[in-house]
Design a protein around this motif. Structure first.
Motif, PDB file in Angstrom:
ATOM      1  N   ALA A  71      -9.161   1.036   5.320  1.00 21.51           N
ATOM      2  CA  ALA A  71     -10.067   0.140   4.591  1.00 21.51           C
ATOM      3  C   ALA A  71      -9.286  -0.855   3.734  1.00 21.51           C
ATOM      4  N   ALA A  72      -8.228  -0.391   3.088  1.00 21.49           N
ATOM      5  CA  ALA A  72      -7.418  -1.267   2.242  1.00 21.49           C
ATOM      6  C   ALA A  72      -6.713  -2.339   3.070  1.00 21.49           C
ATOM      7  N   VAL A  81      -2.602   2.287  -4.364  1.00 19.43           N
ATOM      8  CA  VAL A  81      -2.388   3.672  -3.949  1.00 19.43           C
ATOM      9  C   VAL A  81      -3.595   4.123  -3.135  1.00 19.43           C
ATOM     10  N   VAL A  82      -3.326   4.640  -1.941  1.00 17.63           N
ATOM     11  CA  VAL A  82      -4.384   5.179  -1.077  1.00 17.63           C
ATOM     12  C   VAL A  82      -4.026   6.622  -0.740  1.00 17.63           C
ATOM     13  N   ASP A  83      -5.036   7.474  -0.719  1.00 14.42           N
ATOM     14  CA  ASP A  83      -4.774   8.908  -0.573  1.00 14.42           C
ATOM     15  C   ASP A  83      -4.999   9.477   0.819  1.00 14.42           C
ATOM     16  N   ASP A  84      -5.621   8.703   1.701  1.00 17.51           N
ATOM     17  CA  ASP A  84      -5.886   9.247   3.039  1.00 17.51           C
ATOM     18  C   ASP A  84      -6.014   8.109   4.051  1.00 17.51           C
ATOM     19  N   ILE A  99       4.372   7.472  -8.879  1.00 17.40           N
ATOM     20  CA  ILE A  99       3.310   6.855  -9.670  1.00 17.40           C
ATOM     21  C   ILE A  99       3.522   7.192 -11.143  1.00 17.40           C
ATOM     22  N   GLY A 100       3.902   8.442 -11.421  1.00 16.76           N
ATOM     23  CA  GLY A 100       4.225   8.845 -12.791  1.00 16.76           C
ATOM     24  C   GLY A 100       5.411   8.077 -13.352  1.00 16.76           C
ATOM     25  N   LEU A 121       0.839  -1.193   0.000  1.00 16.05           N
ATOM     26  CA  LEU A 121       0.000   0.000   0.000  1.00 16.05           C
ATOM     27  C   LEU A 121       0.874   1.243   0.000  1.00 16.05           C
ATOM     28  N   LEU A 122       0.694   2.065  -0.988  1.00 19.76           N
ATOM     29  CA  LEU A 122       1.449   3.311  -1.126  1.00 19.76           C
ATOM     30  C   LEU A 122       0.565   4.443  -0.606  1.00 19.76           C
ATOM     31  N   ALA A 123       0.936   4.998   0.540  1.00 20.57           N
ATOM     32  CA  ALA A 123       0.153   6.066   1.169  1.00 20.57           C
ATOM     33  C   ALA A 123       0.538   7.398   0.529  1.00 20.57           C
ATOM     34  N   ASN A 124      -0.242   7.802  -0.450  1.00 23.59           N
ATOM     35  CA  ASN A 124       0.034   8.991  -1.254  1.00 23.59           C
ATOM     36  C   ASN A 124      -0.542  10.239  -0.572  1.00 23.59           C
TER      37      ASN A 124
END
Length: 183
Positions: free
Chosen positions: A176-177, A167-170, A145-146, A133-136
């Motif tokens: 949840a992931a 990728v998770v943003d918050d 990611i680019g 999990l990448l916490a972005n």
């Protein structure tokens, strides 16, 4: 022994954005509250120290792994539930990986990138199926990611490589992931 162990790769610095440290503290607390164990780089500085102290403050188990040459630099945190000193960085990553069920990558520098790419490569080579999990947080990992998109577009990796990383943003998406991946 906790039901699940979460490996957290993150910076030995806190970074410029206070949100990074806030998320590290939230993550440590959430890990403890869910009865999971934190597996991390055993440092007592930066985001590493923030996630570990929050886990401990919430009554959680901590498993720290640090190579002998970083004990002073990263201020080895010896008051952990488990504290392992390895010979080198590669052994550190292996011990952290082997003692976890999922990997979370918070903001960090070259070391965090090294850790991320190692577990991603192992996944690509079908050496594991652990969630990554990448916490972005606030778009921190957008350039990474680019870069992955560029590597795929240029034909150096199959598109499936990106599917190995969620990728998770918050915080809500991260929790949840993790819950979904570990159930």
């Amino acid at each position: 022994m906790p039901q699940h162990s979460i490996c957290v790769f993150c910076g030995s610095r806190s970074g410029q954005n206070p949100k990074y440290e806030a998320v590290a503290k939230w993550l440590g607390t959430m890990i403890a509250e869910r009865g999971w164990q934190l597996v991390y780089g055993a440092g007592d500085v930066g985001l590493m120290g923030a996630v570990a102290n929050a886990t401990q403050d919430a009554g959680g188990d901590t498993f720290g792994v640090i190579p002998e040459h970083l004990v002073r630099w990263e201020v080895g945190k010896t008051d952990l539930t488990s504290y392992v000193v390895t010979e080198n960085m590669h052994e550190r990553k292996k011990v952290m990986f082997m003692n976890s069920h999922a990997i979370v990558v918070l903001p960090g520098g070259a070391g965090s990138l090294d850790e991320f790419f190692e577990v991603l490569t192992w996944r690509q080579l079908q050496l594991h199926e652990k969630p990554i999990l990448l916490a972005n947080i606030d778009g921190y990992w957008d350039p990474l990611i680019g870069l992955l998109d560029h590597v795929i577009a240029e034909g150096f990796a199959d598109a499936s490589v990106k599917a190995f990383v969620q990728v998770v943003d918050d915080e809500a998406a991260l929790e949840a992931a993790l819950v979904d991946a570990l159930s």
